[in-house]
Design a protein around this motif. Structure first.
Motif, PDB file in Angstrom:
ATOM      1  N   GLY A 154      31.073  -3.038  16.196  1.00 19.55           N
ATOM      2  CA  GLY A 154      31.469  -4.341  16.740  1.00 19.55           C
ATOM      3  C   GLY A 154      30.489  -5.461  16.435  1.00 19.55           C
ATOM      4  N   VAL A 155      29.403  -5.121  15.730  1.00 21.57           N
ATOM      5  CA  VAL A 155      28.321  -6.077  15.486  1.00 21.57           C
ATOM      6  C   VAL A 155      28.454  -6.670  14.071  1.00 21.57           C
ATOM      7  CG1 VAL A 155      25.799  -6.203  15.259  1.00 21.57           C
ATOM      8  CG2 VAL A 155      26.818  -4.843  17.089  1.00 21.57           C
ATOM      9  N   TYR A 178      30.020  -0.899   0.478  1.00 20.20           N
ATOM     10  CA  TYR A 178      31.093  -0.670   1.457  1.00 20.20           C
ATOM     11  C   TYR A 178      32.459  -0.868   0.792  1.00 20.20           C
ATOM     12  CZ  TYR A 178      33.898  -1.391   5.700  1.00 20.20           C
ATOM     13  OH  TYR A 178      34.867  -1.312   6.678  1.00 20.20           O
ATOM     14  N   ASP A 221      38.026  -1.887  12.985  1.00 22.04           N
ATOM     15  CA  ASP A 221      37.151  -0.743  12.716  1.00 22.04           C
ATOM     16  C   ASP A 221      37.013   0.133  13.961  1.00 22.04           C
ATOM     17  OD1 ASP A 221      36.408  -1.569  10.026  1.00 22.04           O
ATOM     18  OD2 ASP A 221      35.193  -3.129  10.945  1.00 22.04           O
ATOM     19  N   SER A 234      38.885  -8.987  14.953  1.00 24.30           N
ATOM     20  CA  SER A 234      37.834  -8.130  14.387  1.00 24.30           C
ATOM     21  C   SER A 234      36.627  -8.947  13.938  1.00 24.30           C
ATOM     22  CB  SER A 234      38.410  -7.378  13.180  1.00 24.30           C
ATOM     23  OG  SER A 234      37.394  -6.829  12.390  1.00 24.30           O
ATOM     24  N   ALA A 235      35.452  -8.320  13.965  1.00 25.27           N
ATOM     25  CA  ALA A 235      34.231  -8.980  13.490  1.00 25.27           C
ATOM     26  C   ALA A 235      34.106  -8.900  11.968  1.00 25.27           C
ATOM     27  CB  ALA A 235      33.015  -8.309  14.128  1.00 25.27           C
ATOM     28  N   SER A 236      34.954  -8.079  11.356  1.00 23.99           N
ATOM     29  CA  SER A 236      34.803  -7.818   9.919  1.00 23.99           C
ATOM     30  C   SER A 236      35.322  -8.940   9.036  1.00 23.99           C
ATOM     31  CB  SER A 236      35.532  -6.525   9.558  1.00 23.99           C
ATOM     32  OG  SER A 236      35.535  -6.359   8.151  1.00 23.99           O
ATOM     33  N   LYS A 237      34.574  -9.204   7.974  1.00 24.91           N
ATOM     34  CA  LYS A 237      35.039 -10.179   6.980  1.00 24.91           C
ATOM     35  C   LYS A 237      35.931  -9.495   5.946  1.00 24.91           C
ATOM     36  CE  LYS A 237      31.336 -13.447   7.573  1.00 24.91           C
ATOM     37  NZ  LYS A 237      30.239 -14.211   7.066  1.00 24.91           N
ATOM     38  N   ASN A 238      36.080  -8.187   6.066  1.00 21.57           N
ATOM     39  CA  ASN A 238      36.909  -7.424   5.125  1.00 21.57           C
ATOM     40  C   ASN A 238      38.237  -6.984   5.748  1.00 21.57           C
ATOM     41  OD1 ASN A 238      34.951  -7.266   2.891  1.00 21.57           O
ATOM     42  ND2 ASN A 238      33.736  -6.086   4.346  1.00 21.57           N
ATOM     43  N   LYS A 271      24.880  -4.165   0.392  1.00 18.42           N
ATOM     44  CA  LYS A 271      25.558  -3.279   1.361  1.00 18.42           C
ATOM     45  C   LYS A 271      27.062  -3.497   1.294  1.00 18.42           C
ATOM     46  CE  LYS A 271      27.598  -2.246   5.320  1.00 18.42           C
ATOM     47  NZ  LYS A 271      28.774  -2.809   5.959  1.00 18.42           N
ATOM     48  N   ARG A 316      27.844  -8.266  10.309  1.00 15.39           N
ATOM     49  CA  ARG A 316      27.071  -7.721   9.181  1.00 15.39           C
ATOM     50  C   ARG A 316      25.615  -8.208   9.214  1.00 15.39           C
ATOM     51  NH1 ARG A 316      29.562  -9.379   3.676  1.00 15.39           N
ATOM     52  NH2 ARG A 316      31.399  -8.789   4.840  1.00 15.39           N
ATOM     53  N   ASP A 364      41.407  -4.518  17.740  1.00 13.37           N
ATOM     54  CA  ASP A 364      40.216  -4.496  16.897  1.00 13.37           C
ATOM     55  C   ASP A 364      40.585  -3.642  15.676  1.00 13.37           C
ATOM     56  OD1 ASP A 364      37.454  -4.574  16.118  1.00 13.37           O
ATOM     57  OD2 ASP A 364      37.243  -2.548  16.920  1.00 13.37           O
ATOM     58  N   CYS A 422      23.715  -6.531  11.955  1.00 12.06           N
ATOM     59  CA  CYS A 422      23.473  -5.129  11.589  1.00 12.06           C
ATOM     60  C   CYS A 422      22.234  -5.027  10.692  1.00 12.06           C
ATOM     61  CB  CYS A 422      24.666  -4.522  10.841  1.00 12.06           C
ATOM     62  SG  CYS A 422      26.084  -4.181  11.882  1.00 12.06           S
TER      63      CYS A 422
HETATM   64  C1  BG6 Z   1      32.963  -4.549  12.858  1.00  9.15           C
HETATM   65  C2  BG6 Z   1      32.274  -3.219  12.699  1.00  9.15           C
HETATM   66  O1  BG6 Z   1      34.338  -4.368  13.044  1.00  9.15           O
HETATM   67  O2  BG6 Z   1      32.756  -5.357  11.693  1.00  9.15           O
HETATM   68  C3  BG6 Z   1      30.797  -3.431  12.400  1.00  9.15           C
HETATM   69  O3  BG6 Z   1      32.425  -2.464  13.881  1.00  9.15           O
HETATM   70  C4  BG6 Z   1      30.649  -4.320  11.171  1.00  9.15           C
HETATM   71  O4  BG6 Z   1      30.163  -2.194  12.212  1.00  9.15           O
HETATM   72  C5  BG6 Z   1      31.391  -5.634  11.388  1.00  9.15           C
HETATM   73  O5  BG6 Z   1      29.282  -4.576  10.904  1.00  9.15           O
HETATM   74  C6  BG6 Z   1      31.329  -6.554  10.174  1.00  9.15           C
HETATM   75  O6  BG6 Z   1      32.019  -5.978   9.107  1.00  9.15           O
HETATM   76  P1  BG6 Z   1      32.031  -6.493   7.615  1.00  9.15           P
HETATM   77  O7  BG6 Z   1      33.187  -5.766   6.996  1.00  9.15           O
HETATM   78  O8  BG6 Z   1      32.267  -7.980   7.661  1.00  9.15           O
HETATM   79  O9  BG6 Z   1      30.716  -6.169   7.010  1.00  9.15           O
END
Ligand code: BG6
Ligand code: MG
Length: 219
Positions: free
Chosen positions: A47-48, A81, A12, A115-119, A77, A50, A10, A53
């Motif tokens: 882990g949730v 970020y 973040d 990872s759940a993140s788009k970044n 947001k 965007r 993972d 959230c």
């Molecule tokens: C997860 C984080 O890895 O990614 C979450 O733990 C976050 O807190 C999620 O909301 C989505 O991230 P992003 O970068 O796409 O906004």
């Protein structure tokens, strides 16, 4: 023949401590909307996705949003970020993460990001770790959020490794559940009281020695 597993990380909270930046960006939005958002509440965001959230945040503040406002706040947001992410460098990699990645590479082990993140991609580039990953599965490639195992199953497929031969490092409860559902070995990074569903739990990577990693490769 050398033994090969699939190691899935993972991002973040496991590789970098970006939870603090997510928190600051969500808090700024909450401030603007006129309600309090605490660090304890931020725990629920780990882990949730965007979108989810923002739904939780608006529930906390008892704020109703039109579809248009919802989209606008998501963008706001994320822009905030990204202003933190932009300043990230190698110094933000969590302790001993690089050492573990290097060790696994030396042992010829396939490594993926889940990872759940788009970044995820820009963050890995910023901190200079992108070359360690054979596959990057992130918020742009999945349709179902953790605890759904989709993100880890795609990573396993990319690494050409059976799910039962994969090892997942995760800091969120949803992520540990996703790894368990996928029939992978789950390793919690963080608080043992929170991550008690994991197969193994470490406070951080400084607690994990080579012997343990060696055992995982041979298992
Ligand atoms: C997860 C984080 O890895 O990614 C979450 O733990 C976050 O807190 C999620 O909301 C989505 O991230 P992003 O970068 O796409 O906004
Ligand atoms: Mg995480």
């Amino acid at each position: 023949m050398a033994l090969k597993k699939g190691f899935i990380f993972d991002l973040d909270g496991v590789i970098v401590d970006t939870a603090k930046y997510h928190y600051l960006a969500w808090k700024k939005l909450a401030d603007e909307l006129g309600f309090e958002f605490t660090e304890e509440q931020n725990e629920m965001f780990k882990g949730v996705s965007r979108k989810r959230c923002l739904e939780i945040l608006l529930d906390i503040g008892k704020v109703d949003a039109t579809q248009e406002q919802f989209e606008k706040w998501m963008i706001e947001k994320n822009e905030d970020y990204l202003s933190y992410i932009d300043k990230m460098d190698e110094s933000e990699i969590l302790p001993k993460v690089k050492k573990v990645l290097k060790y696994l590479k030396k042992k010829d082990q396939p490594i993926a990001l889940g990872s759940a993140s788009k970044n995820a991609q820009p963050i890995l580039e910023k901190v200079g770790l992108i070359s360690y990953f054979e596959s990057i599965v992130d918020g742009n490639s999945v349709t179902k959020a953790k605890p759904d195992p989709e993100v880890f199953l795609i990573a396993a497929k990319d690494l050409k490794t059976k799910p039962e031969d994969c090892i997942v490092f995760e800091d969120s409860v949803a992520g540990i559940q996703a790894a368990n559902i996928a029939n992978m070995i789950s390793i919690g990074i963080g608080d043992k009281n929170v991550l008690h569903e994991a197969d193994y739990i470490f406070k951080d990577f400084t607690e994990m020695n080579k012997k343990f990693l060696k055992k995982l490769i041979k298992k």
